[in-house]
Scaffold this motif. Structure first.
Motif, PDB file in Angstrom:
ATOM      1  N   THR A 189       0.859  -1.331   0.098  1.00 48.23           N
ATOM      2  CA  THR A 189       0.280   0.248  -0.183  1.00 48.23           C
ATOM      3  C   THR A 189       0.952   1.403   0.052  1.00 48.23           C
ATOM      4  O   THR A 189       2.073   1.185   0.411  1.00 48.23           O
ATOM      5  N   VAL A 190       0.325   2.275  -0.321  1.00 48.56           N
ATOM      6  CA  VAL A 190       0.702   3.459  -0.342  1.00 48.56           C
ATOM      7  C   VAL A 190      -0.090   4.473   0.281  1.00 48.56           C
ATOM      8  O   VAL A 190      -1.532   4.588  -0.074  1.00 48.56           O
ATOM      9  N   MET A 191       0.129   5.157   1.482  1.00 49.15           N
ATOM     10  CA  MET A 191      -0.778   5.825   2.258  1.00 49.15           C
ATOM     11  C   MET A 191      -0.602   7.506   2.549  1.00 49.15           C
ATOM     12  O   MET A 191       0.724   7.613   2.422  1.00 49.15           O
ATOM     13  N   GLN A 192      -1.486   8.089   3.159  1.00 51.04           N
ATOM     14  CA  GLN A 192      -1.121   9.465   3.208  1.00 51.04           C
ATOM     15  C   GLN A 192      -1.851   9.462   4.978  1.00 51.04           C
ATOM     16  O   GLN A 192      -2.844   9.255   5.203  1.00 51.04           O
ATOM     17  N   ILE A 193      -1.151  10.191   5.728  1.00 52.15           N
ATOM     18  CA  ILE A 193      -1.329  10.195   6.948  1.00 52.15           C
ATOM     19  C   ILE A 193      -1.495  11.700   7.540  1.00 52.15           C
ATOM     20  O   ILE A 193      -0.432  12.505   7.212  1.00 52.15           O
ATOM     21  N   ASP A 194      -2.605  12.206   8.145  1.00 54.21           N
ATOM     22  CA  ASP A 194      -2.568  13.384   8.687  1.00 54.21           C
ATOM     23  C   ASP A 194      -3.271  13.563  10.053  1.00 54.21           C
ATOM     24  O   ASP A 194      -4.374  12.924  10.034  1.00 54.21           O
ATOM     25  N   ALA A 195      -2.436  14.147  10.795  1.00 54.86           N
ATOM     26  CA  ALA A 195      -3.064  13.971  12.163  1.00 54.86           C
ATOM     27  C   ALA A 195      -2.321  15.046  13.183  1.00 54.86           C
ATOM     28  O   ALA A 195      -1.289  15.583  12.789  1.00 54.86           O
ATOM     29  N   ASP A 196      -3.214  15.447  14.078  1.00 53.47           N
ATOM     30  CA  ASP A 196      -3.049  16.616  14.981  1.00 53.47           C
ATOM     31  C   ASP A 196      -2.926  15.897  16.545  1.00 53.47           C
ATOM     32  O   ASP A 196      -4.033  15.845  16.838  1.00 53.47           O
ATOM     33  N   LEU A 197      -1.889  15.414  17.023  1.00 52.26           N
ATOM     34  CA  LEU A 197      -1.830  14.441  18.187  1.00 52.26           C
ATOM     35  C   LEU A 197      -1.454  15.373  19.334  1.00 52.26           C
ATOM     36  O   LEU A 197      -1.088  14.730  20.466  1.00 52.26           O
ATOM     37  N   SER A 198      -0.870  16.679  19.137  1.00 53.27           N
ATOM     38  CA  SER A 198      -0.350  17.331  20.217  1.00 53.27           C
ATOM     39  C   SER A 198      -1.280  17.731  21.390  1.00 53.27           C
ATOM     40  O   SER A 198      -0.531  18.028  22.464  1.00 53.27           O
ATOM     41  N   SER A 199      -2.370  17.708  21.332  1.00 62.60           N
ATOM     42  CA  SER A 199      -3.228  17.642  22.556  1.00 62.60           C
ATOM     43  C   SER A 199      -3.265  16.532  23.598  1.00 62.60           C
ATOM     44  O   SER A 199      -3.619  16.598  24.781  1.00 62.60           O
ATOM     45  N   LEU A 200      -2.547  15.471  23.057  1.00 62.53           N
ATOM     46  CA  LEU A 200      -2.399  14.414  23.890  1.00 62.53           C
ATOM     47  C   LEU A 200      -1.253  14.307  24.761  1.00 62.53           C
ATOM     48  O   LEU A 200      -0.875  13.495  25.630  1.00 62.53           O
ATOM     49  N   PHE A 201      -0.112  15.515  24.522  1.00 62.86           N
ATOM     50  CA  PHE A 201       0.932  15.737  25.227  1.00 62.86           C
ATOM     51  C   PHE A 201       0.671  16.775  26.223  1.00 62.86           C
ATOM     52  O   PHE A 201       0.091  17.605  26.387  1.00 62.86           O
ATOM     53  N   HIS A 202       1.007  16.192  27.508  1.00 65.59           N
ATOM     54  CA  HIS A 202       0.816  16.854  28.852  1.00 65.59           C
ATOM     55  C   HIS A 202       2.066  16.439  29.643  1.00 65.59           C
ATOM     56  O   HIS A 202       2.835  15.756  29.199  1.00 65.59           O
ATOM     57  N   TRP A 203       1.976  16.961  31.058  1.00 64.49           N
ATOM     58  CA  TRP A 203       3.128  16.882  31.947  1.00 64.49           C
ATOM     59  C   TRP A 203       3.313  15.425  32.339  1.00 64.49           C
ATOM     60  O   TRP A 203       4.419  14.950  32.627  1.00 64.49           O
ATOM     61  N   ASN A 204       2.537  14.570  32.163  1.00 64.03           N
ATOM     62  CA  ASN A 204       2.778  13.033  32.373  1.00 64.03           C
ATOM     63  C   ASN A 204       2.975  12.189  31.132  1.00 64.03           C
ATOM     64  O   ASN A 204       2.706  10.903  31.237  1.00 64.03           O
ATOM     65  N   THR A 205       2.961  12.889  30.208  1.00 65.08           N
ATOM     66  CA  THR A 205       3.271  11.956  28.716  1.00 65.08           C
ATOM     67  C   THR A 205       4.624  11.714  28.486  1.00 65.08           C
ATOM     68  O   THR A 205       5.264  12.791  28.261  1.00 65.08           O
ATOM     69  N   LYS A 206       5.022  10.512  28.513  1.00 67.55           N
ATOM     70  CA  LYS A 206       6.276  10.308  28.110  1.00 67.55           C
ATOM     71  C   LYS A 206       6.606  10.177  26.626  1.00 67.55           C
ATOM     72  O   LYS A 206       7.676  10.615  25.976  1.00 67.55           O
ATOM     73  N   GLN A 207       5.842   9.495  26.029  1.00 69.53           N
ATOM     74  CA  GLN A 207       5.821   9.246  24.338  1.00 69.53           C
ATOM     75  C   GLN A 207       4.442   8.889  23.799  1.00 69.53           C
ATOM     76  O   GLN A 207       3.651   8.446  24.742  1.00 69.53           O
ATOM     77  N   LEU A 208       4.100   8.886  22.646  1.00 70.03           N
ATOM     78  CA  LEU A 208       3.172   8.451  21.765  1.00 70.03           C
ATOM     79  C   LEU A 208       3.451   7.185  20.833  1.00 70.03           C
ATOM     80  O   LEU A 208       4.511   7.485  20.407  1.00 70.03           O
ATOM     81  N   PHE A 209       2.895   6.165  21.057  1.00 72.09           N
ATOM     82  CA  PHE A 209       2.929   5.196  20.038  1.00 72.09           C
ATOM     83  C   PHE A 209       1.883   5.196  19.052  1.00 72.09           C
ATOM     84  O   PHE A 209       0.860   5.045  19.633  1.00 72.09           O
ATOM     85  N   VAL A 210       2.229   5.642  17.953  1.00 73.79           N
ATOM     86  CA  VAL A 210       1.037   5.839  16.803  1.00 73.79           C
ATOM     87  C   VAL A 210       1.377   4.797  15.534  1.00 73.79           C
ATOM     88  O   VAL A 210       2.335   4.458  15.054  1.00 73.79           O
ATOM     89  N   TYR A 211       0.054   4.280  15.194  1.00 76.49           N
ATOM     90  CA  TYR A 211       0.155   3.205  14.317  1.00 76.49           C
ATOM     91  C   TYR A 211      -1.051   3.189  13.306  1.00 76.49           C
ATOM     92  O   TYR A 211      -2.180   3.441  13.871  1.00 76.49           O
ATOM     93  N   ALA A 212      -1.074   2.864  12.099  1.00 73.39           N
ATOM     94  CA  ALA A 212      -2.076   2.646  11.210  1.00 73.39           C
ATOM     95  C   ALA A 212      -2.506   1.323  10.967  1.00 73.39           C
ATOM     96  O   ALA A 212      -1.505   0.336  11.056  1.00 73.39           O
TER      97      ALA A 212
END
Length: 181
Positions: free
Chosen positions: A70-93
């Motif tokens: 496959t060839v895909m396009q990903i558009d996302a705004d995940l910045s609201s998930l970051f706060h003082w207790n967020t170490k990292q985000l694991f993002v997957y399609a």
């Protein structure tokens, strides 16, 4: 009168209890912080090829299995998930589909780890699938898949939380190149 050892033990026990209470409060408070992430995945092309799968390589000359590229396009705004207790985000399609023998199938197409809020806005075009798309039935004929973006919030302290975007549309896998319907 208490000895020095008894006093040190009391101070240490109190401080350990206070730290654990503080960590518990942090873990519980991170669950109620609101977030409004948005994300979408769109497949621009799906190509099915045949070959033989070995755990170390794929031989495309022997035609036993069908592999989807496959060839895909990903558009996302995940910045609201970051706060003082967020170490990292694991993002997957993920592509989700059903077959007569297996009612629910999920395949990860692509994944990434995001460690900073500044990198949480994704706009990626022309991404190929990172992992081989192989169905347990060895054929991709007459399969419709829904593709969505998933994320896991990995905290410094507390529970790991999960979320996903809604699947935008259903994608039909074509026949392998060189075959007739």
């Amino acid at each position: 009168m208490n000895s020095l050892q008894n006093r040190a033990n009391a101070v240490l026990a109190f401080s350990i209890s206070a730290v654990f209470c503080l960590l518990g409060a942090i873990a519980l408070s991170a669950l109620v912080i609101p977030g409004s992430p948005s994300g979408s995945v769109a497949l621009s092309s799906i190509k099915v090829v045949t070959g033989q799968y070995d755990k170390n390589w794929i031989n495309y000359r022997t035609r036993n299995n069908e592999f989807a590229n496959t060839v895909m396009q990903i558009d996302a705004d995940l910045s609201s998930l970051f706060h003082w207790n967020t170490k990292q985000l694991f993002v997957y399609a993920v592509a989700e589909y059903s077959t007569p023998s297996h009612p629910k199938n999920q395949i990860v197409l692509w994944d990434s780890i995001i460690t900073r809020k500044a990198r949480a806005k994704l706009s990626k075009k022309g991404l190929s699938n990172k992992y081989s798309l192989i169905d347990v039935n060895k054929k991709w004929t007459n399969i419709n898949a829904n593709v969505s973006l998933h994320w896991n919030i990995v905290p410094y302290v507390g529970y790991m939380t999960y979320g996903h975007s809604q699947a935008s549309e259903s994608y039909k896998f074509p026949l392998p190149s060189g075959t007739q319907s």
